[in-house]
Enzyme design. Structure first.
Site, short mmCIF file in Angstrom:
data_model
loop_
_atom_site.label_atom_id
_atom_site.label_comp_id
_atom_site.label_asym_id
_atom_site.label_seq_id
_atom_site.Cartn_x
_atom_site.Cartn_y
_atom_site.Cartn_z
N CYS A 126 4.12 -11.25 -9.49
CA CYS A 126 2.74 -10.84 -9.80
C CYS A 126 1.87 -12.07 -9.67
O CYS A 126 2.06 -12.85 -8.74
CB CYS A 126 2.67 -10.23 -11.21
SG CYS A 126 3.32 -11.31 -12.51
N ARG A 158 -6.30 -7.39 -5.15
CA ARG A 158 -5.78 -8.77 -5.17
C ARG A 158 -4.63 -8.91 -4.18
O ARG A 158 -4.48 -9.95 -3.53
CB ARG A 158 -5.34 -9.16 -6.57
CG ARG A 158 -6.48 -9.31 -7.57
CD ARG A 158 -5.99 -9.79 -8.91
NE ARG A 158 -5.46 -11.14 -8.83
CZ ARG A 158 -4.59 -11.66 -9.70
NH1 ARG A 158 -4.12 -10.91 -10.68
NH2 ARG A 158 -4.17 -12.90 -9.57
#
Length: 307
Positions: free
Chosen positions: A261, A202
């Site tokens: 995050c 990611r």
């Protein structure tokens, strides 16, 4: 694992009241304090793909005396479409919710989940944000509790309201976080060291199934939060975490570190790992990637993206 449990540590700069367990606690120690009047346990179990999971799991069986907190309703505020998937809760509202469960100034709070501390770490950081240092994560969560031969229950805890936690000033609350405009203004400088807690794929912009755009904030470094854990799902020893995090930081002081995050949840896991490692002082970008990547009114990215 005992080496990971830190009790009666000195209050660090920028944090607030009290000693006690301030990072991790093991199952046996928690069980020994299960009947203590000034201890409160919170079940933080949650799944992003099934937001009712935590409540179902809690109803089926939870640690004796534990209260349930929902990531979306209790540990976050309302989404606007531009403030990320888990915006920070209003501090006064959070303090009221905790007080209703019996959390006061002297209360030892324990948070647990079944995700290696990813969700429990959010409550850990939020209480630190409110100035309450007596908060720890159950190392290994529900699995560690069961491995120790300890019981779960479906009984609900009784009400035991306490006086509200005294809230830090607005200035102190803001000092613990970094917002998107501040990060944008500092891009290309060495003012901040951005640490992304998402998986490497990611981070590279691959296999993005949660947010509409893949990638990372330019200049960020990647430290997957799962790297803080052993195969059994407990935190790795403090000396190991310190060595690895010093490699990640590569000479950058913790005070310049900003953790993020996808939505400000697993970043708290990295902040907890830094604290265990004796590298306190990092801050959180609460909006994280889910805020950073939101498009403007024209549908185009509002902020730079790296892949």
């Amino acid at each position: 694992m005992v080496a990971n449990v830190q009790a009666d540590v000195q209050v660090g700069a920028g944090f607030g009241r009290g000693n006690g367990f301030s990072t991790l606690i093991d199952a046996a120690t928690l069980a020994a304090h299960a009947g203590d009047a000034d201890w409160r346990i919170f079940d933080c179990r949650h799944q992003l793909a099934d937001t009712s999971y935590g409540e179902r799991a809690y109803a089926e069986g939870h640690l004796p005396g534990a209260h349930f907190l929902h990531l979306d309703r209790d540990l976050s505020s309302v989404k606007t479409g531009r403030n990320g998937r888990h915006p920070l809760p209003d501090p006064a509202v959070l303090a009221e919710r905790l007080a209703a469960a019996g959390v006061g100034e002297s209360t030892q709070v324990i948070a647990y989940d079944d995700a290696g501390g990813m969700m429990a770490g959010r409550l850990w950081w939020l209480l630190r944000w409110l100035g309450h240092r007596r908060v720890a994560v159950l190392d290994g969560g529900v699995a560690a509790w069961l491995r120790a031969g300890l019981p779960l229950t479906s009984e609900l805890p009784g009400a035991s309201a306490r006086a509200l936690l005294p809230l830090p000033s607005a200035q102190d609350l803001q000092a613990a976080v970094v917002d998107a405009p501040t990060i944008v203004a500092a891009l290309g400088s060495d003012q901040h060291c951005l640490i992304d807690a998402r998986g490497a794929d990611r981070f590279r912009g691959e296999n993005e199934t949660i947010d509409p755009v893949g990638g990372h904030i330019p200049g960020a470094r990647n430290r997957f939060f799962g790297g803080n854990l052993t195969p059994e799902g407990t935190f790795r020893p403090a000396d190991e975490l310190r060595r690895e995090w010093l490699d990640v930081l590569d000479g950058v002081p913790p005070s310049q570190v900003v953790c993020y995050c996808g939505s400000g949840v697993s970043a708290c896991h990295n902040l907890l790992a830094l604290e265990i490692a004796g590298l306190a002082g990092a801050r959180l970008y609460p909006g994280s990637w889910s805020e950073w990547c939101t498009p403007g009114d024209d549908g185009l990215p509002r902020r730079p993206i790296a892949r």
